[in-house]
Design a protein around this motif. Sequence first.
Motif, PDB file in Angstrom:
ATOM      1  N   UNK A  84       0.879  -1.166   0.000  1.00 55.52           N
ATOM      2  CA  UNK A  84       0.000   0.000   0.000  1.00 55.52           C
ATOM      3  C   UNK A  84       0.919   1.219   0.000  1.00 55.52           C
ATOM      4  N   UNK A  85       0.737   2.143  -0.942  1.00 52.34           N
ATOM      5  CA  UNK A  85       1.644   3.293  -1.004  1.00 52.34           C
ATOM      6  C   UNK A  85       1.573   4.145   0.263  1.00 52.34           C
ATOM      7  N   UNK A  86       2.730   4.653   0.681  1.00 46.66           N
ATOM      8  CA  UNK A  86       2.777   5.508   1.864  1.00 46.66           C
ATOM      9  C   UNK A  86       2.071   6.836   1.589  1.00 46.66           C
ATOM     10  N   UNK A  87       2.226   7.353   0.379  1.00 44.66           N
ATOM     11  CA  UNK A  87       1.529   8.565  -0.027  1.00 44.66           C
ATOM     12  C   UNK A  87       0.653   8.222  -1.222  1.00 44.66           C
ATOM     13  N   UNK A  88      -0.630   8.539  -1.122  1.00 45.55           N
ATOM     14  CA  UNK A  88      -1.578   8.187  -2.175  1.00 45.55           C
ATOM     15  C   UNK A  88      -1.522   9.196  -3.314  1.00 45.55           C
ATOM     16  N   UNK A  89      -1.430   8.681  -4.540  1.00 48.02           N
ATOM     17  CA  UNK A  89      -1.595   9.552  -5.699  1.00 48.02           C
ATOM     18  C   UNK A  89      -3.094   9.726  -5.947  1.00 48.02           C
ATOM     19  N   UNK A  90      -3.456  10.433  -7.009  1.00 49.17           N
ATOM     20  CA  UNK A  90      -4.862  10.733  -7.277  1.00 49.17           C
ATOM     21  C   UNK A  90      -5.685   9.457  -7.482  1.00 49.17           C
ATOM     22  N   UNK A  91      -5.123   8.489  -8.191  1.00 55.00           N
ATOM     23  CA  UNK A  91      -5.845   7.246  -8.479  1.00 55.00           C
ATOM     24  C   UNK A  91      -6.040   6.425  -7.211  1.00 55.00           C
ATOM     25  N   UNK A  93      -5.977   7.522  -4.157  1.00 54.78           N
ATOM     26  CA  UNK A  93      -6.862   8.271  -3.251  1.00 54.78           C
ATOM     27  C   UNK A  93      -8.320   8.007  -3.617  1.00 54.78           C
ATOM     28  N   UNK A  94      -8.617   7.949  -4.926  1.00 55.02           N
ATOM     29  CA  UNK A  94      -9.990   7.635  -5.353  1.00 55.02           C
ATOM     30  C   UNK A  94     -10.355   6.203  -4.968  1.00 55.02           C
ATOM     31  N   UNK A  95      -9.400   5.273  -5.085  1.00 56.90           N
ATOM     32  CA  UNK A  95      -9.665   3.890  -4.675  1.00 56.90           C
ATOM     33  C   UNK A  95      -9.916   3.816  -3.172  1.00 56.90           C
ATOM     34  N   UNK A  96      -9.176   4.607  -2.402  1.00 55.38           N
ATOM     35  CA  UNK A  96      -9.397   4.609  -0.959  1.00 55.38           C
ATOM     36  C   UNK A  96     -10.755   5.209  -0.609  1.00 55.38           C
ATOM     37  N   UNK A  97     -11.255   6.153  -1.403  1.00 48.96           N
ATOM     38  CA  UNK A  97     -12.603   6.686  -1.175  1.00 48.96           C
ATOM     39  C   UNK A  97     -13.646   5.587  -1.357  1.00 48.96           C
ATOM     40  N   UNK A  98     -13.422   4.704  -2.335  1.00 50.92           N
ATOM     41  CA  UNK A  98     -14.309   3.540  -2.505  1.00 50.92           C
ATOM     42  C   UNK A  98     -14.270   2.676  -1.245  1.00 50.92           C
ATOM     43  N   UNK A 104     -14.195   0.847   5.184  1.00 51.57           N
ATOM     44  CA  UNK A 104     -12.795   0.459   5.330  1.00 51.57           C
ATOM     45  C   UNK A 104     -11.924   1.678   5.023  1.00 51.57           C
ATOM     46  N   UNK A 105     -10.647   1.590   5.360  1.00 52.92           N
ATOM     47  CA  UNK A 105      -9.736   2.700   5.086  1.00 52.92           C
ATOM     48  C   UNK A 105      -8.331   2.134   4.954  1.00 52.92           C
ATOM     49  N   UNK A 106      -7.678   2.427   3.842  1.00 56.64           N
ATOM     50  CA  UNK A 106      -6.332   1.917   3.602  1.00 56.64           C
ATOM     51  C   UNK A 106      -5.234   2.842   4.118  1.00 56.64           C
ATOM     52  N   UNK A 107      -5.576   4.072   4.466  1.00 52.17           N
ATOM     53  CA  UNK A 107      -4.544   5.027   4.865  1.00 52.17           C
ATOM     54  C   UNK A 107      -3.722   4.587   6.080  1.00 52.17           C
ATOM     55  N   UNK A 108      -4.271   3.900   7.085  1.00 52.89           N
ATOM     56  CA  UNK A 108      -3.417   3.450   8.185  1.00 52.89           C
ATOM     57  C   UNK A 108      -2.399   2.372   7.774  1.00 52.89           C
ATOM     58  N   UNK A 109      -2.583   1.799   6.600  1.00 52.15           N
ATOM     59  CA  UNK A 109      -1.713   0.716   6.147  1.00 52.15           C
ATOM     60  C   UNK A 109      -0.678   1.194   5.135  1.00 52.15           C
TER      61      UNK A 109
END
Length: 163
Positions: A84-91, A93-98, A104-109
Motif C-alpha cells: 500500500x503506497x505511503x503517499x496516495x496519488x490521485x488514483x 486516493x480515489x480507490x481509498x474513497x471507494x 474500510x480505510x487503507x490510509x493506516x496501512x
Amino acid sequence: MFVYSMRAGTVRFFAVICVALLVLVTLVALVPELQPVAAATDPQETTKTINYENVRSEEERVAFLSQFGWEVQSPATESTTVTVPAEFDKIFAAYNELQRAQGLDLSPYGGRVVERYTYTVTNYEGYEGDVLANLLIFRGRVIGGDICAAAQNGFLHGFEKPA
C-alpha cells in the motif's frame, strides 16, 4: 556504614531507559489497533454484521465474499503481495474513497505489505464478461477490496451487490 557512588553517565543511562519505557507504555495504551472503520448504515435498513476478522484460509475468504451474496470459483485465480503506497496519488486516493464508502480505510496501512487474493465471480447478474473479486488482507483481516469487471471498459465497486 555502606557508601555507594554512581557516575553521572550511569544516572543518565538509567534516566534514558526509564523515559523510553514510559514512552513505550504510553504508546501501547493510546495507539488503537488497526481495525476497519465501521460502515455508516441507514437506520431504515436492516443491519447485518459483516465479519472482517480471521480471514486467513481459502474457505474463510470464500465465506467472507459469500456474506455479500457473491459466489466465486475456488481456489483464487491470483494470490500475491502488494505494498500500500505511503503517499496516495490521485488514483489510489480515489480507490481509498471507494474503501471508505464501504467502511474500510487503507490510509493506516500506508507502506505496509498486504496480501491480495483475486477470485472469479460466478453469479454477477447483468454483465456478460468476466467479473473479479479482489480482497486485500493484512494479518488475517480484510482491510479493502472490490468487485470489478476484467474488461478495460468495465466497472469497479465495493463488496455490496449493486441495486
